[in-house]
Design an enzyme around this catalytic site. Structure first.
Site, PDB file in Angstrom:
ATOM      1  N   GLN A   1      42.489 -57.351 -20.258  1.00  0.00           N
ATOM      2  CA  GLN A   1      43.737 -56.614 -20.425  1.00  0.00           C
ATOM      3  C   GLN A   1      44.941 -57.559 -20.418  1.00  0.00           C
ATOM      4  O   GLN A   1      44.828 -58.724 -20.056  1.00  0.00           O
ATOM      5  CB  GLN A   1      43.878 -55.563 -19.318  1.00  0.00           C
ATOM      6  CG  GLN A   1      43.644 -56.101 -17.920  1.00  0.00           C
ATOM      7  CD  GLN A   1      43.108 -55.067 -16.957  1.00  0.00           C
ATOM      8  OE1 GLN A   1      43.279 -53.867 -17.135  1.00  0.00           O
ATOM      9  NE2 GLN A   1      42.459 -55.520 -15.901  1.00  0.00           N
TER      10      GLN A   1
ATOM     11  N   ASP B   1      40.290 -46.282  -7.550  1.00  0.00           N
ATOM     12  CA  ASP B   1      41.678 -46.624  -7.863  1.00  0.00           C
ATOM     13  C   ASP B   1      41.710 -47.306  -9.221  1.00  0.00           C
ATOM     14  O   ASP B   1      42.059 -48.473  -9.343  1.00  0.00           O
ATOM     15  CB  ASP B   1      42.233 -47.542  -6.761  1.00  0.00           C
ATOM     16  CG  ASP B   1      43.663 -48.002  -7.038  1.00  0.00           C
ATOM     17  OD1 ASP B   1      44.372 -47.306  -7.792  1.00  0.00           O
ATOM     18  OD2 ASP B   1      44.048 -49.056  -6.508  1.00  0.00           O
TER      19      ASP B   1
END
Length: 286
Positions: free
Chosen positions: A30, A155
């Site tokens: 990313q 998360d």
């Protein structure tokens, strides 16, 4: 001085003034940016989406960690999926009942960079001897592990790019498989006003897997669109119905000092707006 424009939604968004660009890198998974903002402190974004800010991260991390652990009352083994910034880990390790913490993150670069540029998120938590840090895909881990956990905290980022597989039906099935008897799963679930489809998808995944499933909320200013939703799934229906007295006793016994979470917030967080209840076919008195 530049602006950082978030790209999560088409036709609606927020921008942050980028007072100082601290770090920018394209990892193997990313695009990561960390910058300084006068109001929110240090800010991290992944793939065009704001992930966390120093100013309000405590709200998000306290609610994801303390609600399931206090409700459980005796969580000894905790699994964190994602959470490479260390904020969830910081809060989980404050519970003296927790004997082991496994954190599974897909991107080591995120962990390393956050330790350097967002040290107040983890506050040294990555050095905790109870921690087993694994660099792995969260879906792969829960599918293949033979371990079981009392509390699983997911998360993950928004369900695009590296977080895409973590809203799948298989993910919830795999998490259910590696929960201990009486275990609790909680997951980040976006802002329902803007991401109601994701909330409905999660509801359909959890229905039938857990004897008790629901959602709870907290208002985190950074996450544009209103209150943030957290999904809750448990194999024991009594956990979500703990009395205020029990929660107060456990919270006081933990000795933890918080900035957002308290037992009253814990109970109130499960009260959902009518449009969310209708979207997931839940009665208001559930």
């Amino acid at each position: 001085m530049n602006d950082y424009q978030e790209t999560l939604y088409d036709g609606y968004g927020q921008r942050f003034r980028m007072d100082t660009l601290l770090h920018e890198v394209r990892t193997g998974h990313q695009h990561l940016v960390i910058f300084e903002n006068a109001r929110m402190g240090r800010v991290m974004a992944l793939d065009g989406v704001i992930q966390t800010t120093e100013a309000d991260e405590f709200i998000y991390h306290e609610m994801l960690a303390h609600v399931p652990i206090i409700a459980h009352g005796n969580a000894q083994r905790v699994l964190i999926i994602g959470g490479g910034d260390g904020g969830i880990l910081r809060e989980v390790r404050r519970h003296h009942t927790v004997e082991s913490i496994t954190l599974v993150g897909i991107d080591r670069t995120v962990v390393d960079i956050c330790k350097e540029f967002l040290p107040n998120h983890s506050c040294g938590a990555f050095d905790d001897p109870r921690l087993n840090l694994l660099i792995d895909d969260g879906m792969n881990f829960v599918t293949h592990t033979t371990e079981t956990f009392d509390v699983i905290i997911s998360d993950f980022t928004d369900p695009v790019g590296a977080g895409e597989g973590l809203l799948s039906e298989n993910f919830y099935q795999a998490c259910r498989r590696c929960l201990s008897d009486g275990g609790i799963l909680v997951t980040q679930n976006g802002t329902p006003f803007m991401q109601l489809n994701d909330v409905q998808t999660t509801a359909s995944r959890m229905d039938g897997l857990f004897c008790d499933w629901h959602f709870y909320t907290a208002a985190v200013p950074t996450y544009i669109g209103g209150s943030m939703t957290f999904a809750w799934g448990s194999t024991d229906g009594s956990y979500r119905k703990q009395s205020l007295d029990v929660l107060r006793q456990r919270f006081a016994g933990s000795g933890i000092v918080t900035r957002y979470y308290n037992p009253e917030i814990h109970i109130g967080a499960f009260a959902l707006p009518q449009y969310v209840l209708q979207a997931v076919n839940k009665p208001s008195n559930d």
